[in-house]
Design a protein around this motif. Structure first.
Motif: not given
Length: 185
Positions: A84-112
């Motif tokens: 896999i080269d990239a994953i597209i999710v329905d939603g946000y990677v970043h929310l406000n103030d740098g807070k992670l959205g769904l995509g950001g939490h997925l990125y963390q779960a996949l060890d970046k």
């Protein structure tokens, strides 16, 4: 249903995976589609992967990822993530103030290790520094693109280049339709 991809070394291809989840009460259907290039059409989808979960956590405002992330991770257990080269999710990677959205939490779960691109249909307050608005087709309403692991400008360009004449790329519309079939299964 498990979708296993077998390629000889000669024909080995890297894939892009788009994922969406649909909920009925405490059950969820997660669908992933695998394709090779952002410009691919629906006819060029290489595989459709489906996963069903029961006892899904209830929706919590501001904590959406807690409901959706386990469903996505269950689907990902069916995929060789090394392809896999990239994953597209329905939603946000970043929310406000740098807070992670769904995509950001997925990125963390996949060890970046895998770039994540979030595509949302509605704007999120105070996150403009993390978003590029992408208009497509004849629509005046943009899609809101966020990313981690890849440059935001590249992610926005990739989403803009996706096949389809409308606001939503054809592949993502198809994906959404596949998840909603859960209502009739």
């Amino acid at each position: 249903m498990r979708a296993l991809l077998f390629y000889s070394k000669k024909e080995f291809k890297r894939m892009i995976l788009a994922i969406d989840v649909y909920y009925l009460d405490d059950k969820a259907k997660t669908v992933g589609i695998l394709f090779e290039q952002f410009t691919d059409s629906i006819k060029e989808i290489k595989s459709v992967i489906t996963d069903y979960q029961s006892n899904v956590a209830p929706y919590q405002s501001g904590q959406f990822y807690q409901r959706e992330l386990p469903c996505i991770l269950a689907l990902l257990s069916q995929v060789d993530l090394n392809t896999i080269d990239a994953i597209i999710v329905d939603g946000y990677v970043h929310l406000n103030d740098g807070k992670l959205g769904l995509g950001g939490h997925l990125y963390q779960a996949l060890d970046k290790k895998i770039p994540i691109i979030g595509v949302a249909k509605k704007s999120f307050a105070d996150n403009s520094q993390y978003v590029i608005e992408v208009t497509r087709g004849q629509s005046n309403k943009p899609l809101y693109v966020t990313s981690l692991g890849t440059a935001l400008t590249k992610a926005a360009q990739d989403i803009k280049s996706m096949a389809g004449k409308h606001r939503m790329p054809d592949l993502l519309t198809y994906l959404d339709q596949q998840t909603k079939l859960f209502k009739f299964e």
